[in-house]
Scaffold this motif. Sequence first.
Motif: not given
Length: 71
Positions: A3-6, A22-26, A54-60, A62-64
């Motif tokens: 799961r990734y967060y935008f 939910d996405l398959p990979d980074p 504005w920016t979009v920050a993507v984390t995984d 684990g909040d990385e």
Amino acid sequence: MPRYYFHLRSKDQFIWDREGVDLPDPATARGAADKAAAELRGDLLHESRHGYCWTVAVTDEGDELIHVTSL
């Protein structure tokens, strides 16, 4: 599937994505962020004229931080 967060952020605001996607990979998450940024660019254009960047920050899960893209 991971799961990734935008998250959206500007100089004075941070809008958390609490649901994620939910996405398959980074690499797929980075592509989705770039696409979302392009779509949002027009919606937020009026605020950019007032000095907002504005920016979009993507984390995984684990909040990385895995990617940042500008609007």
